[in-house]
Design an enzyme around this catalytic site. Structure first.
Site, PDB file in Angstrom:
ATOM      1  N   GLU A  28       1.585   5.270  13.018  1.00 28.43           N
ATOM      2  CA  GLU A  28       0.263   4.889  13.533  1.00 28.43           C
ATOM      3  C   GLU A  28       0.123   3.380  13.708  1.00 28.43           C
ATOM      4  O   GLU A  28      -0.507   2.913  14.660  1.00 28.43           O
ATOM      5  CB  GLU A  28      -0.822   5.392  12.572  1.00 28.43           C
ATOM      6  CG  GLU A  28      -2.233   5.155  13.081  1.00 28.43           C
ATOM      7  CD  GLU A  28      -3.274   5.759  12.150  1.00 28.43           C
ATOM      8  OE1 GLU A  28      -4.458   5.707  12.510  1.00 28.43           O
ATOM      9  OE2 GLU A  28      -2.910   6.252  11.073  1.00 28.43           O
ATOM     10  N   ASP A  29       0.730   2.591  12.802  1.00 29.37           N
ATOM     11  CA  ASP A  29       0.449   1.151  12.772  1.00 29.37           C
ATOM     12  C   ASP A  29       1.602   0.259  13.206  1.00 29.37           C
ATOM     13  O   ASP A  29       1.468  -0.957  13.193  1.00 29.37           O
ATOM     14  CB  ASP A  29       0.044   0.747  11.336  1.00 29.37           C
ATOM     15  CG  ASP A  29      -1.261   1.410  10.898  1.00 29.37           C
ATOM     16  OD1 ASP A  29      -2.032   1.797  11.789  1.00 29.37           O
ATOM     17  OD2 ASP A  29      -1.489   1.525   9.688  1.00 29.37           O
ATOM     18  N   HIS A  74       0.829  -1.224   0.000  1.00 32.18           N
ATOM     19  CA  HIS A  74       0.000   0.000   0.000  1.00 32.18           C
ATOM     20  C   HIS A  74       0.860   1.269   0.000  1.00 32.18           C
ATOM     21  O   HIS A  74       0.693   2.122  -0.887  1.00 32.18           O
ATOM     22  CB  HIS A  74      -0.967  -0.022   1.171  1.00 32.18           C
ATOM     23  CG  HIS A  74      -1.645   1.292   1.420  1.00 32.18           C
ATOM     24  ND1 HIS A  74      -2.523   1.848   0.521  1.00 32.18           N
ATOM     25  CD2 HIS A  74      -1.559   2.171   2.465  1.00 32.18           C
ATOM     26  CE1 HIS A  74      -2.962   3.012   0.990  1.00 32.18           C
ATOM     27  NE2 HIS A  74      -2.387   3.230   2.164  1.00 32.18           N
ATOM     28  N   HIS A 106       4.123   6.719   5.568  1.00 31.99           N
ATOM     29  CA  HIS A 106       2.982   7.455   6.117  1.00 31.99           C
ATOM     30  C   HIS A 106       2.175   6.678   7.160  1.00 31.99           C
ATOM     31  O   HIS A 106       1.440   7.281   7.935  1.00 31.99           O
ATOM     32  CB  HIS A 106       2.073   7.966   4.989  1.00 31.99           C
ATOM     33  CG  HIS A 106       1.169   6.931   4.387  1.00 31.99           C
ATOM     34  ND1 HIS A 106       1.524   6.159   3.300  1.00 31.99           N
ATOM     35  CD2 HIS A 106      -0.078   6.548   4.712  1.00 31.99           C
ATOM     36  CE1 HIS A 106       0.528   5.358   2.972  1.00 31.99           C
ATOM     37  NE2 HIS A 106      -0.469   5.568   3.822  1.00 31.99           N
TER      38      HIS A 106
END
Length: 718
Positions: free
Chosen positions: A76-77, A48, A72
């Site tokens: 967050e992940d 992705h 990006h």
């Protein structure tokens, strides 16, 4: 590794070696921290961010932007941190990743308030660096391309937010290539049946018209070559959502949409654009009123091109778009084109587009500051995201771009906020006209002003621009705030006089502490809240002087005769908003009972008195708004409540006994009875009953109406 190789090859085509190395190092970190993660499709998650970066490479975005796109999702992940990104890749990449990460934490909802707050966050991110939103748009585009693996409900939700927010932002920033694909993919997931049917119709039409478009394209190319004009002629098919939108807006069937196919002609410079336009009009008959010159007057997003619609030799109509090759790059890439030229070390030919985009963002930031709430802000933003424009001239000959339907008041605020505030009239093309008059293309507008004039609330009914609407509301709210502050201060002063404390003796520190107690920023905000009715003056006095209402109740208990009888304790059945713990008392003039609409009133010597809203005595209290309080019944009430009813009955033996029996059988008590003869045929019986509430009273009155001797029965108001 295939996809990263393709990304590296795309980057090597236009970026220096150090930027390519930055992107590769970003990939190595992202691949390591995303190891083991999968997308809904089952593919490794790393595919992705690589695809997002590839989309951006197609726009020739700079190396920092591509590296940030690869990274990006890591903060967050994954366990990776912002500090780690900053150390390994520098401040610029870290800032972009941080901006996209914060946007990633935004989850759009259908609720307008949440949508508006989320748009505020996107706006602030864009205002710091437009590359943040460009990365986010590429992220959304790849997610839309792979949306098939999600549930139907989620596909529809994501499709709607894409169509309502992301596609318009892409359009406003001139990213037409992204905008068109986002719209088509949203259309596919929001209306899958319509999408399939329309796709099939376009596919069939493509085959039917292929020979026509080929012949027209060849004729144009041959004519331009004979004229010695260097041009590329490209036949193109309008994207599905634009066809669907035209069918919906104009009520057309697919067969009635004639301009499904259009031609784009790319030339070297601006003079050649106009030469080619002349050649096209010589070949095909132009349709009057369908020529638009966006080169002389660009669109709000910086788009430039000549548009004309002509009749083709086969009886249909077709559109031509004629622009320079540089204009075409800008039309497709929008603000992203700036970074392409920046990488080449030359000045962007569309620096103006970048400046226009930032100017638009600054205007939205101003609207955000003036908007009263989030829903109002979103209302203004949607006006700016979906413009249908008119172009008008100032009295000095300057061009102003406004949404279709704009009025002289919108024009005045577009010139300057103070011009808008002082606007009293307008001259359009030299004639005095109404401020409501819609402006048309080419109008010459002059605003008449008066320094002593102020905006009128009626303007909000006809202005259409977000800037005008927000400026008018901001002025009116500021004016109303001043009135509310003065009113609230007066109400508090009068309430304090009721407890014998002069307002002047209350220190500012106590008022500031009271404001904090009610979650307000200052004593002026406290006065405003009192004036608006969101905070009650008695509640503020109760906070400043605890127990003053209890003192009034003790005084009431010491009174004798009628004064004492006028007070009936609510026993916790009534809640006083903003004054928790205060006992309310039921007024005996109107006998409120549960489920009645009620109001509260501070009565000297009696505390909070509760009346029915239709109590006749309230007319006398209307001149003391500072003494009103909000009250409501408790969710569960208990006990019996007195209520007064009056019946007109036949003057026959045993009628009162029959009424008393019916009342007793329904579980109510008779507290008082008064019988009055009228004319010998009828008599009036006034009863004070004890009931549980309105339902109980209604049931008793139904039973009594069924008694043969009862002609009429009503509840007394007071």
């Amino acid at each position: 590794m295939l996809r990263i190789n393709e990304l590296i090859e795309a980057a090597q085509a236009y970026l220096p070696a150090e930027d390519v190395d930055l992107i590769h190092r970003a990939y190595l970190l992202a691949a390591a921290v995303h190891e083991g993660q999968q997308r809904a499709s089952g593919e490794p998650y790393i595919t992705h961010p690589i695809e997002v970066a590839r989309i951006l490479a197609g726009f020739h975005m700079d190396g920092a932007c591509l590296a940030a796109a690869v990274l990006h999702d890591v903060v967050e992940d994954t366990p990776a941190t912002f500090d780690q990104i900053q150390r390994q890749f520098g401040e610029e990449v870290a800032m972009l990743v941080d901006g996209v990460t914060k946007l990633g934490q935004v989850h759009f909802e259908t609720h307008e308030e949440a949508q508006a707050e989320n748009f505020r966050k996107m706006l602030l991110a864009m205002s710091q660096d437009l590359r943040v939103i460009i990365i986010k748009l590429a992220d959304r585009l790849h997610n839309m391309r792979t949306l098939d693996y999600l549930s139907e409900n989620k596909r529809r939700r994501v499709g709607r937010e894409t169509l309502e927010i992301f596609a318009p932002i892409a359009s406003r920033l001139g990213l037409n290539r992204i905008k068109n694909e986002l719209e088509d993919l949203s259309f596919k997931h929001l209306y899958p049946v319509r999408y399939r049917v329309l796709s099939e119709q376009v596919r069939k039409e493509r085959g039917n018209r292929a020979h026509i478009t080929d012949r027209i394209e060849a004729a144009i190319a041959r004519d331009l070559e004979e004229a010695g004009l260097d041009a590329d002629v490209i036949g193109r098919e309008k994207h599905l959502y634009s066809i669907y939108r035209k069918m919906r807006s104009k009520g057309l069937s697919f067969e009635e949409v004639q301009d499904i196919y259009a031609f784009r002609i790319l030339v070297e410079d601006v003079p050649t654009c106009y030469q080619v336009m002349g050649r096209v009009h010589n070949l095909f008959k132009p349709i009057p009123g369908r020529f638009k010159d966006y080169i002389a007057i660009p669109k709000a997003n910086g788009y430039q091109s000549l548009h004309t619609v002509v009749v083709n030799p086969f009886g249909g109509v077709m559109e031509f778009q004629i622009r320079s090759r540089e204009m075409h790059e800008v039309a497709e890439a929008g603000v992203a084109a700036h970074w392409k030229y920046k990488e080449k070390g030359v000045t962007s030919p569309d620096r103006r587009k970048l400046e226009q985009s930032y100017a638009w963002l600054q205007q939205l930031l101003q609207i955000q500051q003036e908007a009263g709430d989030s829903a109002e802000f979103l209302e203004h933003v949607k006006v700016d995201l979906f413009p249908d424009e008119v172009y008008v001239f100032t009295h000095k000959g300057e061009i102003l771009r406004l949404p279709r339907g704009a009025t002289p008041v919108d024009f005045a605020y577009a010139v300057h906020t103070e011009i808008g505030h002082q606007c009293v009239g307008a001259r359009i093309n030299g004639r005095i006209t109404s401020l409501r008059t819609p402006l048309r293309n080419g109008d010459r507008v002059e605003i008449l002003t008066d320094p002593d004039h102020q905006p009128n609330s009626s303007w909000l009914h006809f202005v259409v621009t977000g800037k005008a609407r927000s400026a008018i509301r901001h002025f009116l709210q500021t004016q109303q705030r001043e009135k509310s502050v003065a009113l609230g201060r007066g109400m508090l002063e009068r309430t304090m006089e009721g407890v014998g404390v002069p307002f002047a003796e209350v220190p500012d520190s106590a008022l500031r502490e009271a404001a904090e107690h009610f979650h307000l920023q200052s004593r002026e905000a406290l006065f405003e809240a009192i004036g608006r009715g969101t905070v009650l003056a008695p509640a503020v006095v109760q906070h400043l002087f605890p127990g003053y209402l209890d003192r009034d109740l003790r005084v009431a208990g010491a009174l004798g005769g009628e004064e004492a009888e006028a007070v009936d304790r609510g026993n916790g059945n009534v809640l006083v908003r903003g004054m928790e713990g205060i006992v309310a008392n039921l007024a005996r003039c109107c006998y409120p009972i549960p489920r009645d609409e009620i109001v509260g009133f501070i009565s000297v010597g009696r505390g909070v008195m509760v009346h029915r809203k239709d109590c006749p005595n309230l007319h006398e209290l209307a001149h003391h708004p500072e003494k009103w309080v909000d009250v409501d019944w408790a969710p569960e009430t208990k006990g019996a409540f007195p209520v007064a009813i009056q019946a007109v009955v036949q003057n026959t033996k045993g009628v009162l006994a029959g009424m008393a029996s019916a009342i007793a059988e329904d579980g109510a008590n008779i507290d008082n009875v008064l019988v009055e003869d009228r004319d010998g045929v009828y008599k009036t019986i006034a009863l004070t009953l004890e009931v549980e509430g309105r339902d109980h009273l209604a049931q008793i009155m139904r039973i009594m109406r069924g008694l043969g001797a009862v002609e009429r029965i009503v509840r007394k108001k007071g």
